[in-house]
Design a protein around this motif. Structure first.
Motif, short mmCIF file in Angstrom:
data_model
loop_
_atom_site.label_atom_id
_atom_site.label_comp_id
_atom_site.label_asym_id
_atom_site.label_seq_id
_atom_site.Cartn_x
_atom_site.Cartn_y
_atom_site.Cartn_z
N GLU A 63 -8.71 13.01 -8.50
CA GLU A 63 -7.69 12.20 -8.29
C GLU A 63 -6.48 12.46 -9.36
O GLU A 63 -6.59 13.25 -10.31
N PHE A 64 -5.11 12.04 -8.88
CA PHE A 64 -4.09 12.79 -9.57
C PHE A 64 -3.49 11.39 -10.19
O PHE A 64 -3.39 10.37 -9.82
N PRO A 65 -3.05 11.53 -11.65
CA PRO A 65 -2.29 10.44 -12.02
C PRO A 65 -0.99 10.24 -11.57
O PRO A 65 -0.44 10.96 -10.53
N ALA A 66 -0.18 9.21 -12.03
CA ALA A 66 1.12 9.11 -11.48
C ALA A 66 2.05 10.08 -11.96
O ALA A 66 1.96 10.44 -12.81
N ILE A 67 2.84 10.50 -10.89
CA ILE A 67 3.68 11.51 -11.09
C ILE A 67 4.98 11.18 -11.81
O ILE A 67 5.70 10.11 -11.64
N ILE A 68 5.31 11.71 -12.92
CA ILE A 68 6.51 11.26 -13.79
C ILE A 68 7.69 12.25 -13.16
O ILE A 68 7.48 13.32 -12.88
N ALA A 69 8.94 11.46 -12.57
CA ALA A 69 9.89 12.48 -12.00
C ALA A 69 10.64 13.18 -13.01
O ALA A 69 10.62 13.14 -14.19
N PRO A 70 11.22 14.10 -12.46
CA PRO A 70 12.09 15.10 -13.46
C PRO A 70 13.33 14.23 -14.02
O PRO A 70 13.69 13.14 -13.62
N ASP A 71 13.42 14.76 -15.31
CA ASP A 71 14.17 13.65 -16.33
C ASP A 71 15.50 13.62 -15.65
O ASP A 71 16.31 14.48 -15.81
N ALA A 72 15.96 12.37 -15.48
CA ALA A 72 17.32 12.07 -14.95
C ALA A 72 18.30 12.07 -16.12
O ALA A 72 19.44 12.40 -15.82
N ALA A 73 17.79 11.85 -17.71
CA ALA A 73 18.95 11.91 -18.58
C ALA A 73 19.27 13.45 -18.58
O ALA A 73 20.59 13.79 -18.93
N GLY A 88 7.26 28.14 3.97
CA GLY A 88 6.16 28.48 5.18
C GLY A 88 5.71 27.04 5.50
O GLY A 88 5.60 26.03 5.10
N VAL A 89 5.59 27.19 6.89
CA VAL A 89 5.19 25.98 7.64
C VAL A 89 3.56 25.49 7.18
O VAL A 89 3.34 24.35 6.85
N GLY A 90 2.63 26.26 6.53
CA GLY A 90 1.70 26.22 6.11
C GLY A 90 1.78 25.37 4.87
O GLY A 90 1.04 24.19 4.46
N VAL A 91 2.74 25.72 3.99
CA VAL A 91 2.91 25.31 2.64
C VAL A 91 3.34 23.64 2.98
O VAL A 91 3.13 23.06 2.21
N LEU A 92 4.16 23.70 3.96
CA LEU A 92 4.85 22.47 4.18
C LEU A 92 3.85 21.53 4.57
O LEU A 92 3.93 20.16 4.28
N ALA A 93 2.95 21.97 5.50
CA ALA A 93 1.81 21.11 5.81
C ALA A 93 0.91 20.72 4.70
O ALA A 93 0.37 19.21 4.63
N ALA A 94 0.60 21.40 3.73
CA ALA A 94 0.10 21.10 2.41
C ALA A 94 0.71 20.12 1.56
O ALA A 94 0.29 19.28 0.90
N ALA A 95 2.23 20.40 1.80
CA ALA A 95 3.15 19.51 0.87
C ALA A 95 3.13 18.16 1.24
O ALA A 95 3.08 17.22 0.65
N LEU A 96 2.89 17.97 2.78
CA LEU A 96 2.69 16.48 3.11
C LEU A 96 1.66 15.82 2.66
O LEU A 96 1.60 14.71 2.36
N CYS A 97 0.57 16.59 2.68
CA CYS A 97 -0.64 16.24 2.18
C CYS A 97 -0.74 15.73 0.69
O CYS A 97 -1.15 14.59 0.26
N ALA A 98 -0.13 16.61 -0.02
CA ALA A 98 0.16 16.44 -1.67
C ALA A 98 0.81 15.16 -1.83
O ALA A 98 0.77 14.50 -2.85
N GLN A 99 2.01 15.11 -1.20
CA GLN A 99 2.95 14.00 -1.43
C GLN A 99 2.44 12.61 -0.97
O GLN A 99 2.48 11.62 -1.79
N MET A 100 1.37 12.61 -0.02
CA MET A 100 0.40 11.41 0.35
C MET A 100 -0.31 11.06 -0.83
O MET A 100 -0.85 9.75 -0.93
N ILE A 101 -0.99 11.94 -1.21
CA ILE A 101 -2.12 11.80 -2.19
C ILE A 101 -1.64 11.72 -3.74
O ILE A 101 -2.35 11.05 -4.53
N ALA A 102 -0.26 12.11 -4.11
CA ALA A 102 0.21 12.08 -4.95
C ALA A 102 1.76 11.70 -5.09
O ALA A 102 2.56 12.66 -5.20
N PRO A 103 1.91 10.61 -4.76
CA PRO A 103 3.37 10.02 -4.44
C PRO A 103 4.45 10.58 -5.47
O PRO A 103 4.05 10.32 -6.76
#
Length: 335
Positions: free
Chosen positions: A6-16, A262-277
């Motif tokens: 499981e992944f913890p909540a993602i902290i966004a890049p520093d807006a400041a 790459g399309v393979g990395v993008l497919a994985a990226a979709l999965c990663a974004q869904m499990i670790a918003p």
């Protein structure tokens, strides 16, 4: 699949930090001859790198927007569907091993370009001895294999963060990968097979029809799993996509910016974004290839490519070519 990481909540890049860097950029003396706004997309890249540069207390150095410490990680794999239907790819059966040999020997253009940019290259072989399942009628992996490969990707991200890598570039290399990636993207985005299937490595019309039928049958198998990225990944993905998913999600956890390609990395990226918003805030898409599945994946991730030169060579080629742009943008914004 309760034993999956499981992944913890993602902290966004520093807006400041982003704001401070943007202000410094606007206040550069006239002698720099770089009026604010004149660098196009590089303005966004520089601000992004500045926002990503902060590290939590106690973590590895990375307190400037520099991207000098860069690693290219290429994940290779074997897909059973390509072995069962060799016509869906013009690549040889030993393609993954050829990529490994060419890069390790230094003969590959990817290797020579990486050397010229002072970028270290790491090859990750996920399953050369045990190909992923034939996704049109069987699952790609067991739950245990999925967990193992996700963890392997997470460990890669942790190792890079621990040693102070400031920028990751990520690529893929596998025969049959465009078929598998299109299946994952089509399933998660709810798009009919004919709109995500491409010509891959340069297949002919008959092979295209076979490829479309494979994607159709595989997508039908996971028609009730569209909301569950891990189920889709386990059933119609592959070991390489699972490693990439763990790598991309954990890189965001560890606040490491990533150039994806790459399309393979993008497919994985979709999965990663869904499990670790929120993970996608830590990624920039380096280039847009010519696979139809790339467009809905980019739309779902709300990302746009830095380069749009039709690069579809895989192996992180587009990400590697974008490294110089990111470094230049980071230098301008370092103030």
């Amino acid at each position: 699949m309760s034993d999956l990481p499981e992944f913890p909540a993602i902290i966004a890049p520093d807006a400041a930090r982003r704001e401070r860097a943007t202000t410094r950029r606007a206040e550069l003396p006239a002698g720099y001859a770089l009026p604010a706004g004149r660098l196009g997309r590089l303005e966004q890249l520089g601000a992004w790198m500045a926002a990503c540069s902060g590290r939590p207390s106690g973590e590895s150095p990375g307190n400037t927007s520099s991207a000098n410490s860069t690693r290219l990680i290429i994940v290779t794999g074997e897909h059973g569907i390509a072995a069962a239907h060799p016509e869906i790819s013009t690549l040889p059966a030993e393609f993954s091993s050829q990529v490994t040999e060419a890069i390790e020997s230094g003969a590959s253009p990817v290797a020579s370009t990486a050397r010229s940019l002072n970028v270290d290259v790491k090859l990750v072989d996920t399953n050369s001895s045990v190909p992923s399942g034939e996704i049109d009628h069987e699952d790609a992996m067991t739950a245990a294999q999925l967990a193992e490969n996700l963890q392997k990707g997470m460990d890669l991200a942790d190792a890079e963060a621990d040693q102070g890598t400031q920028l990751l570039a990520v690529g893929d290399a596998a025969r049959g990968l465009t078929t598998v990636a299109a299946t994952v993207i089509g399933s998660l985005c709810g798009i009919e097979p004919v709109k995500v299937v491409g010509w891959g490595s340069g297949i002919g019309d008959m092979a295209w029809r076979t490829k479309t039928a494979i994607i159709r049958d595989a997508m039908y198998r996971v028609r009730d799993d569209r909301a569950d990225a891990l189920q889709v990944l386990r059933r119609v993905g592959g070991a390489d996509l699972a490693v990439l998913t763990g790598l991309l999600a954990q890189a965001a956890v560890r606040r490491t910016p990533v150039l994806i390609d790459g399309v393979g990395v993008l497919a994985a990226a979709l999965c990663a974004q869904m499990i670790a918003p929120g993970s996608s805030d830590w990624w920039v898409v380096a280039s847009k290839g010519n696979e139809p599945a790339i467009t809905p994946a980019l739309r779902a991730l709300r990302l746009s490519p830095v380069l749009d030169a039709g690069i579809s060579a895989g192996q992180g080629t587009g990400a590697l070519l974008a490294v110089s742009l990111v470094r230049y943008a980071a230098e301008v914004f370092s103030g």
